[in-house]
Enzyme design. Structure first.
Site, short mmCIF file in Angstrom:
data_model
loop_
_atom_site.label_atom_id
_atom_site.label_comp_id
_atom_site.label_asym_id
_atom_site.label_seq_id
_atom_site.Cartn_x
_atom_site.Cartn_y
_atom_site.Cartn_z
N ARG A 95 29.28 37.94 23.58
CA ARG A 95 28.98 39.47 23.18
C ARG A 95 28.82 39.06 21.57
NH1 ARG A 95 33.65 40.30 26.67
NH2 ARG A 95 33.10 41.79 28.53
N LYS A 102 36.92 41.59 25.18
CA LYS A 102 37.43 43.15 25.11
C LYS A 102 38.85 43.12 25.48
CE LYS A 102 33.31 45.63 26.16
NZ LYS A 102 32.29 46.49 27.33
N HIS A 121 22.64 41.26 22.89
CA HIS A 121 23.13 41.50 24.51
C HIS A 121 22.11 41.03 25.19
CE1 HIS A 121 26.80 42.91 25.91
NE2 HIS A 121 26.27 43.54 26.75
N ARG A 164 22.60 37.36 26.39
CA ARG A 164 23.89 37.47 27.33
C ARG A 164 23.44 37.72 28.65
NH1 ARG A 164 29.49 38.21 27.75
NH2 ARG A 164 30.18 39.98 28.90
N HIS A 166 34.16 39.47 32.46
CA HIS A 166 33.94 40.77 33.06
C HIS A 166 35.22 40.99 33.84
CE1 HIS A 166 29.31 40.93 33.38
NE2 HIS A 166 29.95 41.56 32.26
N TYR A 219 23.37 41.25 38.21
CA TYR A 219 22.80 39.96 38.18
C TYR A 219 22.17 39.32 39.36
CZ TYR A 219 24.29 40.48 33.39
OH TYR A 219 24.43 40.80 32.24
#
Length: 299
Positions: free
Chosen positions: A149, A173, A245, A248, A271, A280
């Site tokens: 990120r 995150k 992004h 990514r 994630h 994906y």
């Protein structure tokens, strides 16, 4: 309890107990602010602990009438649920009015990705004769090579680089830590920047450990990374609208197309849920479908 006090307490909870980033806290605050704005239109005005399910349903209708897309509505709903979970934990309310609130059905938009050729063109467009050229090449190689990120990139520290064993430590995150493999091209670009260029730059006190610095010796901003990518897209004549992004997404897509295990991709991307990574697999199906349409003789 009034709204301002409740929101202030919620912000402290998100920062101290959930360890969310400043950007995430700002987003949550903005969403709860919309609910507060809605209650101000009601007669009589509703305090946080007096809100019931019917009020929240009217709020969602109000948000929908403002023209917000389903994904934005779903995000606001997520913020409301977190807010009332906090009020319940603090015994400010006895029951959670958002518990039975349903999220709007959203279709997951497949993110834009770049081909490997496009990525090479963007990296090759970097002017290495300029002082910042080596740094910018290291930025692009690390973005694509590790699937970071943009905030993870700007916060990357020298003390978290383990280039001898081909790993970097990243804080994602909620300050969640993960180890991400790093490939040869990114390692080479990083070493050139760190060992040959960065060592000659002035460094601002307190910024010594950050990998990517500007000419004044301070860490780079997220905005700079966006502008760098925009400029490179213009230089190469790339028509797609891209951002950090996009690299990514491209990183993950190319791994899945190459046969990588979805759980491994999930770990590398950081994630929390495998369902986030599963998009994906849809991208992979689109890629396969496009290949068949383009190359199969019966199409």
């Amino acid at each position: 309890m009034d709204w301002r006090s409740a929101i202030k307490g919620f912000q402290a909870y998100l920062k101290l107990e959930k360890s969310l980033s400043a950007n995430s806290i700002e987003a949550y605050t903005r969403d709860i602010g919309r609910l507060y704005e809605f209650t101000e239109t009601q007669d009589p005005k509703i305090s946080p602990e007096k809100v019931v399910l019917a009020d929240l349903r009217r709020f969602i209708t109000w948000v929908n009438e403002l023209g917000m897309i389903p994904s934005s509505q779903a995000r606001i709903l997520s913020g409301i649920k977190a807010f009332y979970k906090y009020l319940l934990m603090e015994d400010i309310i006895k029951s959670d009015p958002s518990e039975l609130l349903e999220s709007p059905k959203i279709t997951r938009k497949l993110p834009d990705t770049l081909s490997y050729t496009d990525i090479n063109k963007l990296i090759d467009a970097i002017d290495l004769s300029k002082p910042e050229g080596a740094r910018n090449k290291a930025i692009m190689e690390t973005l694509y090579g590790c699937g970071l990120r943009v905030s993870e990139l700007t916060e990357l520290k020298l003390s978290n680089l383990y280039l001898d064993i081909e790993f970097i430590k990243v804080f994602g995150k909620g300050s969640k830590e993960r180890l991400v493999p790093i490939g040869g091209s990114a390692i080479k670009a990083l070493k050139i920047w760190i060992e040959q260029v960065r060592v000659h730059n002035p460094i601002k006190k307190g910024e010594e450990d950050y990998v990517f610095l500007n000419r004044r010796g301070s860490r780079l901003s997220r905005v700079y990374i966006f502008m760098l990518i925009k400029d490179l897209a213009l230089a190469t004549g790339l028509k797609k609208t891209i951002s950090p992004h996009t690299f990514r997404h491209s990183f993950a897509t190319h791994l899945v197309e190459g046969g990588a295990d979805l759980r491994a991709v999930q770990e590398m991307l950081g994630h929390e849920s495998i369902t986030t990574t599963e998009i994906y697999t849809h991208l992979d199906r689109e890629y396969l479908k496009g290949t068949i349409i383009q190359f199969h003789p019966r199409n």
